[in-house]
Motif scaffolding. Structure first.
Motif, PDB file in Angstrom:
ATOM      1  N   ARG A  21     -27.274  -4.822   5.199  1.00  0.00           N
ATOM      2  CA  ARG A  21     -28.401  -5.766   4.789  1.00  0.00           C
ATOM      3  C   ARG A  21     -29.016  -5.412   3.548  1.00  0.00           C
ATOM      4  N   ASN A  22     -29.454  -6.025   2.729  1.00  0.00           N
ATOM      5  CA  ASN A  22     -29.970  -5.684   1.271  1.00  0.00           C
ATOM      6  C   ASN A  22     -31.518  -5.694   1.396  1.00  0.00           C
ATOM      7  N   SER A  23     -32.117  -5.166   0.104  1.00  0.00           N
ATOM      8  CA  SER A  23     -33.470  -5.289   0.238  1.00  0.00           C
ATOM      9  C   SER A  23     -34.307  -6.744   0.257  1.00  0.00           C
ATOM     10  N   TYR A  24     -33.628  -7.787   0.193  1.00  0.00           N
ATOM     11  CA  TYR A  24     -34.058  -8.995   0.364  1.00  0.00           C
ATOM     12  C   TYR A  24     -33.735  -9.613   1.849  1.00  0.00           C
ATOM     13  N   LYS A  25     -33.368  -8.694   2.602  1.00  0.00           N
ATOM     14  CA  LYS A  25     -33.181  -9.094   3.844  1.00  0.00           C
ATOM     15  C   LYS A  25     -31.829 -10.224   4.307  1.00  0.00           C
ATOM     16  N   ASP A  57     -13.090  -0.623  -4.590  1.00  0.00           N
ATOM     17  CA  ASP A  57     -13.465  -1.482  -5.626  1.00  0.00           C
ATOM     18  C   ASP A  57     -14.798  -2.414  -5.122  1.00  0.00           C
ATOM     19  N   LEU A  58     -14.701  -2.663  -3.841  1.00  0.00           N
ATOM     20  CA  LEU A  58     -15.832  -3.516  -3.366  1.00  0.00           C
ATOM     21  C   LEU A  58     -17.102  -2.583  -3.532  1.00  0.00           C
ATOM     22  N   PHE A  59     -16.968  -1.399  -3.213  1.00  0.00           N
ATOM     23  CA  PHE A  59     -18.175  -0.512  -3.191  1.00  0.00           C
ATOM     24  C   PHE A  59     -18.819  -0.353  -4.604  1.00  0.00           C
ATOM     25  N   ASN A  60     -17.793  -0.448  -5.498  1.00  0.00           N
ATOM     26  CA  ASN A  60     -18.392  -0.090  -7.010  1.00  0.00           C
ATOM     27  C   ASN A  60     -18.833  -1.391  -7.519  1.00  0.00           C
ATOM     28  N   ASP A  61     -18.596  -2.593  -7.096  1.00  0.00           N
ATOM     29  CA  ASP A  61     -18.898  -3.719  -7.657  1.00  0.00           C
ATOM     30  C   ASP A  61     -20.244  -4.108  -6.949  1.00  0.00           C
ATOM     31  N   LEU A  62     -20.341  -4.120  -5.546  1.00  0.00           N
ATOM     32  CA  LEU A  62     -21.644  -4.567  -4.504  1.00  0.00           C
ATOM     33  C   LEU A  62     -22.344  -3.295  -4.269  1.00  0.00           C
ATOM     34  N   GLY A  63     -21.807  -2.220  -4.075  1.00  0.00           N
ATOM     35  CA  GLY A  63     -22.581  -1.085  -3.143  1.00  0.00           C
ATOM     36  C   GLY A  63     -23.860  -0.960  -3.992  1.00  0.00           C
ATOM     37  N   ASP A  64     -24.882  -0.583  -3.098  1.00  0.00           N
ATOM     38  CA  ASP A  64     -26.251  -0.171  -3.569  1.00  0.00           C
ATOM     39  C   ASP A  64     -26.795   0.838  -2.628  1.00  0.00           C
ATOM     40  N   GLU A  65     -27.777   1.680  -3.139  1.00  0.00           N
ATOM     41  CA  GLU A  65     -28.239   2.495  -2.180  1.00  0.00           C
ATOM     42  C   GLU A  65     -29.392   2.060  -1.258  1.00  0.00           C
ATOM     43  N   ASP A  66     -29.777   1.075  -1.730  1.00  0.00           N
ATOM     44  CA  ASP A  66     -30.868   0.126  -0.912  1.00  0.00           C
ATOM     45  C   ASP A  66     -30.430  -0.447   0.250  1.00  0.00           C
ATOM     46  N   ILE A  68     -28.167  -1.112   3.861  1.00  0.00           N
ATOM     47  CA  ILE A  68     -28.326  -0.214   4.920  1.00  0.00           C
ATOM     48  C   ILE A  68     -27.267  -1.070   5.923  1.00  0.00           C
ATOM     49  N   LEU A  69     -26.640  -0.317   6.822  1.00  0.00           N
ATOM     50  CA  LEU A  69     -25.903  -0.679   7.814  1.00  0.00           C
ATOM     51  C   LEU A  69     -26.811  -1.275   8.894  1.00  0.00           C
ATOM     52  N   VAL A  70     -26.441  -2.199   9.595  1.00  0.00           N
ATOM     53  CA  VAL A  70     -27.356  -3.017  10.700  1.00  0.00           C
ATOM     54  C   VAL A  70     -26.374  -2.819  11.883  1.00  0.00           C
TER      55      VAL A  70
END
Length: 77
Positions: A21-25, A57-66, A68-70
């Motif tokens: 889940r990202n910060s925009y839910k 590659d996926l993590f480097n392109d899309l990963g964000d510390e905000d 969270i795993l749900v």
């Protein structure tokens, strides 16, 4: 499908079948194909992003510390 995985590191979070889940839910499903490529599927918009040759590659392109795993349960009706 139930997803129950806990991690203290976002880098270890990204595995096929995980829901993030990202910060925009928005919810994203990490998916793969038989060719070994990885994709991210937005479960709200049904759009797929990818393909990535490695999970790094996926993590480097899309990963964000905000992000969270749900814990998710997907029911097919």
């Amino acid at each position: 499908m139930k997803i129950n995985y806990e991690s203290d590191s976002s880098r270890n979070m990204y595995q096929v079948g995980d829901v993030i889940r990202n910060s925009y839910k928005d919810l994203f499903l990490i998916a793969g194909n038989p060719e070994g490529e990885f994709f991210v599927v937005n479960l709200r918009t049904n759009l797929a992003y990818g393909s990535y040759k490695t999970m790094d590659d996926l993590f480097n392109d899309l990963g964000d510390e905000d992000y969270i795993l749900v814990h998710a349960e997907i029911n097919v009706l």
